[in-house]
Scaffold this motif. Structure first.
Motif, mmCIF file in Angstrom:
data_model
loop_
_atom_site.group_PDB
_atom_site.id
_atom_site.type_symbol
_atom_site.label_atom_id
_atom_site.label_comp_id
_atom_site.label_asym_id
_atom_site.label_seq_id
_atom_site.Cartn_x
_atom_site.Cartn_y
_atom_site.Cartn_z
ATOM 1 N N GLU A 45 -2.151 -5.194 51.564
ATOM 2 C CA GLU A 45 -3.048 -5.951 52.433
ATOM 3 C C GLU A 45 -2.277 -6.894 53.344
ATOM 4 O O GLU A 45 -1.377 -7.598 52.902
ATOM 5 C CB GLU A 45 -4.059 -6.726 51.596
ATOM 6 N N LEU A 46 -2.655 -6.879 54.613
ATOM 7 C CA LEU A 46 -2.055 -7.755 55.622
ATOM 8 C C LEU A 46 -3.185 -8.277 56.492
ATOM 9 O O LEU A 46 -3.987 -7.495 56.991
ATOM 10 C CB LEU A 46 -1.046 -6.977 56.460
ATOM 11 N N ARG A 47 -3.249 -9.594 56.631
ATOM 12 C CA ARG A 47 -4.319 -10.205 57.422
ATOM 13 C C ARG A 47 -3.778 -11.291 58.331
ATOM 14 O O ARG A 47 -2.784 -11.940 58.020
ATOM 15 C CB ARG A 47 -5.367 -10.823 56.510
ATOM 16 N N LEU A 48 -4.505 -11.518 59.418
ATOM 17 C CA LEU A 48 -4.192 -12.570 60.388
ATOM 18 C C LEU A 48 -5.177 -13.722 60.205
ATOM 19 O O LEU A 48 -6.383 -13.494 60.075
ATOM 20 C CB LEU A 48 -4.302 -12.012 61.810
ATOM 21 N N GLN A 86 -6.188 -13.183 42.556
ATOM 22 C CA GLN A 86 -7.236 -13.038 41.543
ATOM 23 C C GLN A 86 -7.646 -11.569 41.419
ATOM 24 O O GLN A 86 -7.818 -11.049 40.315
ATOM 25 C CB GLN A 86 -8.444 -13.910 41.897
ATOM 26 N N LYS A 87 -7.793 -10.900 42.542
ATOM 27 C CA LYS A 87 -8.142 -9.473 42.539
ATOM 28 C C LYS A 87 -7.055 -8.655 41.829
ATOM 29 O O LYS A 87 -7.357 -7.748 41.057
ATOM 30 C CB LYS A 87 -8.329 -8.989 43.979
ATOM 31 N N TYR A 88 -5.804 -9.003 42.059
ATOM 32 C CA TYR A 88 -4.680 -8.316 41.391
ATOM 33 C C TYR A 88 -4.822 -8.440 39.871
ATOM 34 O O TYR A 88 -4.685 -7.445 39.153
ATOM 35 C CB TYR A 88 -3.351 -8.906 41.860
ATOM 36 N N LYS A 140 -5.003 -15.858 49.921
ATOM 37 C CA LYS A 140 -3.963 -15.626 48.910
ATOM 38 C C LYS A 140 -4.551 -15.788 47.518
ATOM 39 O O LYS A 140 -4.310 -14.971 46.633
ATOM 40 C CB LYS A 140 -2.805 -16.602 49.150
ATOM 41 N N ASN A 141 -5.349 -16.819 47.320
ATOM 42 C CA ASN A 141 -5.981 -17.034 46.015
ATOM 43 C C ASN A 141 -6.880 -15.854 45.642
ATOM 44 O O ASN A 141 -6.869 -15.389 44.500
ATOM 45 C CB ASN A 141 -6.784 -18.333 46.003
#
Length: 127
Positions: A102-105, A121-123, A116-117
């Motif tokens: 996942e990569l987001r702007l 958490q999903k991980y 990031k949190n």
């Protein structure tokens, strides 16, 4: 506790579950810089998920192939870009196509840290 490094090409902050970088003006980010990220992952995030956050406040270029190498870091679960520059939106879209995770702007550091949190958490929910 935050650990900071000041390299000629960037400033790095190592946090509990993320790395925050600010690249130096005029730098060209090349795949060999990925070795530093891999070393940080081994030393500070051994068997722990983390997110890479790039605060793009300066003008610099990125060799997009670096994202192929970054994707190979097992415990790197996401990449956040912080910028409100319209050109960065296009650059980030290109980078997303090469980054296998996942990569987001985001417009702000606060938004990137909230994401990031969520992603960490999903991980943990998946593992």
């Amino acid at each position: 506790m935050i650990i900071s490094f000041d390299f000629s090409f960037c400033k790095v902050e190592i946090h509990k579950d993320y790395i925050l970088t600010v690249m130096a003006e005029g730098t060209t980010v090349v795949p060999k810089y990925n070795n530093l990220l891999a070393m940080a992952a081994d030393q500070y995030y051994k068997n722990k998920p983390f997110v890479y956050i790039s605060n793009r406040v300066n003008s610099y270029s990125v060799d997009p192939s670096i994202h192929i190498e970054m994707s190979k870091i097992q415990n790197l679960v996401g990449f956040a870009v912080i910028s409100n520059d319209p050109l960065q939106k296009k650059q980030t879209q290109l980078e997303q196509s090469l980054f296998a995770k996942e990569l987001r702007l985001f417009d702000t550091i606060k938004e990137a840290i909230e994401w990031k949190n969520e992603i960490i958490q999903k991980y943990f929910q998946q593992h």
